[in-house]
Design a protein around this motif. Structure first.
Motif, PDB file in Angstrom:
ATOM      1  N   VAL A   1       0.834  -1.201   0.000  1.00  0.00           N
ATOM      2  CA  VAL A   1       0.000   0.000   0.000  1.00  0.00           C
ATOM      3  C   VAL A   1       0.873   1.257   0.000  1.00  0.00           C
ATOM      4  N   LEU A   2       2.139   1.071  -0.402  1.00  0.00           N
ATOM      5  CA  LEU A   2       3.082   2.158  -0.676  1.00  0.00           C
ATOM      6  C   LEU A   2       3.503   2.939   0.569  1.00  0.00           C
ATOM      7  N   LYS A   3       3.496   2.257   1.704  1.00  0.00           N
ATOM      8  CA  LYS A   3       3.890   2.886   2.962  1.00  0.00           C
ATOM      9  C   LYS A   3       5.102   2.157   3.533  1.00  0.00           C
ATOM     10  N   ILE A   4       5.926   2.881   4.274  1.00  0.00           N
ATOM     11  CA  ILE A   4       7.126   2.289   4.863  1.00  0.00           C
ATOM     12  C   ILE A   4       6.738   1.567   6.149  1.00  0.00           C
ATOM     13  N   VAL A   5       7.114   0.307   6.244  1.00  0.00           N
ATOM     14  CA  VAL A   5       6.872  -0.489   7.442  1.00  0.00           C
ATOM     15  C   VAL A   5       8.111  -1.327   7.739  1.00  0.00           C
ATOM     16  N   ASP A   6       8.224  -1.723   8.975  1.00  0.00           N
ATOM     17  CA  ASP A   6       9.280  -2.643   9.370  1.00  0.00           C
ATOM     18  C   ASP A   6       8.882  -4.026   8.860  1.00  0.00           C
ATOM     19  N   PRO A   7       9.655  -4.617   7.962  1.00  0.00           N
ATOM     20  CA  PRO A   7       9.253  -5.902   7.378  1.00  0.00           C
ATOM     21  C   PRO A   7       9.176  -7.044   8.397  1.00  0.00           C
ATOM     22  N   THR A   8       9.749  -6.856   9.560  1.00  0.00           N
ATOM     23  CA  THR A   8       9.684  -7.905  10.584  1.00  0.00           C
ATOM     24  C   THR A   8       8.501  -7.707  11.523  1.00  0.00           C
TER      25      THR A   8
ATOM     26  N   ASN B   1       2.600  -3.867   9.642  1.00  0.00           N
ATOM     27  CA  ASN B   1       2.310  -3.990   8.218  1.00  0.00           C
ATOM     28  C   ASN B   1       0.805  -4.087   7.994  1.00  0.00           C
ATOM     29  N   LEU B   2       0.147  -4.938   8.745  1.00  0.00           N
ATOM     30  CA  LEU B   2      -1.307  -5.087   8.598  1.00  0.00           C
ATOM     31  C   LEU B   2      -2.029  -3.795   8.969  1.00  0.00           C
ATOM     32  N   ALA B   3      -1.579  -3.138  10.017  1.00  0.00           N
ATOM     33  CA  ALA B   3      -2.214  -1.889  10.438  1.00  0.00           C
ATOM     34  C   ALA B   3      -2.100  -0.813   9.365  1.00  0.00           C
ATOM     35  N   SER B   4      -1.006  -0.812   8.627  1.00  0.00           N
ATOM     36  CA  SER B   4      -0.785   0.231   7.619  1.00  0.00           C
ATOM     37  C   SER B   4      -1.848   0.214   6.519  1.00  0.00           C
ATOM     38  N   TYR B   5      -2.508  -0.909   6.322  1.00  0.00           N
ATOM     39  CA  TYR B   5      -3.556  -1.009   5.305  1.00  0.00           C
ATOM     40  C   TYR B   5      -4.782  -0.175   5.656  1.00  0.00           C
ATOM     41  N   HIS B   6      -4.952   0.124   6.939  1.00  0.00           N
ATOM     42  CA  HIS B   6      -6.143   0.848   7.396  1.00  0.00           C
ATOM     43  C   HIS B   6      -5.814   2.227   7.957  1.00  0.00           C
ATOM     44  N   GLN B   7      -4.592   2.657   7.803  1.00  0.00           N
ATOM     45  CA  GLN B   7      -4.173   3.958   8.331  1.00  0.00           C
ATOM     46  C   GLN B   7      -4.054   4.964   7.191  1.00  0.00           C
ATOM     47  N   SER B   8      -5.184   5.559   6.837  1.00  0.00           N
ATOM     48  CA  SER B   8      -5.190   6.495   5.717  1.00  0.00           C
ATOM     49  C   SER B   8      -4.373   7.753   6.014  1.00  0.00           C
ATOM     50  N   ASN B   9      -4.136   8.029   7.284  1.00  0.00           N
ATOM     51  CA  ASN B   9      -3.350   9.207   7.639  1.00  0.00           C
ATOM     52  C   ASN B   9      -1.847   8.932   7.619  1.00  0.00           C
ATOM     53  N   ARG B  10      -1.473   7.686   7.440  1.00  0.00           N
ATOM     54  CA  ARG B  10      -0.053   7.326   7.372  1.00  0.00           C
ATOM     55  C   ARG B  10       0.483   7.749   6.010  1.00  0.00           C
ATOM     56  N   PRO B  11       1.591   8.473   5.974  1.00  0.00           N
ATOM     57  CA  PRO B  11       2.075   9.000   4.690  1.00  0.00           C
ATOM     58  C   PRO B  11       2.609   7.918   3.751  1.00  0.00           C
ATOM     59  N   LEU B  12       2.542   8.218   2.469  1.00  0.00           N
ATOM     60  CA  LEU B  12       3.175   7.355   1.477  1.00  0.00           C
ATOM     61  C   LEU B  12       4.687   7.438   1.660  1.00  0.00           C
ATOM     62  N   ALA B  13       5.384   6.446   1.159  1.00  0.00           N
ATOM     63  CA  ALA B  13       6.847   6.428   1.241  1.00  0.00           C
ATOM     64  C   ALA B  13       7.407   7.684   0.594  1.00  0.00           C
ATOM     65  N   GLY B  14       8.256   8.398   1.317  1.00  0.00           N
ATOM     66  CA  GLY B  14       8.832   9.642   0.819  1.00  0.00           C
ATOM     67  C   GLY B  14       9.598   9.464  -0.479  1.00  0.00           C
ATOM     68  N   LYS B  15      10.363   8.388  -0.579  1.00  0.00           N
ATOM     69  CA  LYS B  15      11.147   8.153  -1.793  1.00  0.00           C
ATOM     70  C   LYS B  15      10.227   7.903  -2.988  1.00  0.00           C
ATOM     71  N   LEU B  16       9.078   7.297  -2.742  1.00  0.00           N
ATOM     72  CA  LEU B  16       8.116   7.072  -3.823  1.00  0.00           C
ATOM     73  C   LEU B  16       7.654   8.411  -4.380  1.00  0.00           C
TER      74      LEU B  16
END
Length: 61
Positions: free
Chosen positions: A23-30, A35-50
């Protein structure tokens, strides 16, 4: 997989953004819960490098 895409379009520029999820957001892969929470966090920013890479691509055209 990215190398196969690059081979299919050799003139394309390959950009790998570490730790960006589907979902184009930075998460800790471990951290599965994060990671699952990021799918429902619309206020979480997109990856800056993207964002940087998109602007670079769009302004070069």
């Amino acid at each position: 997989m990215p190398s196969l895409l690059k081979k299919a379009a050799p003139t394309a520029r390959l950009v790998v953004i570490e730790q960006m999820n589907q979902v184009l957001k930075i998460v800790d892969p471990t951290d599965r819960a994060d990671n699952l929470a990021s799918y429902h966090q619309s206020n979480r920013p997109l990856a800056g490098k993207l964002k940087q890479q998109l602007v670079t691509f769009l302004t070069a055209q």
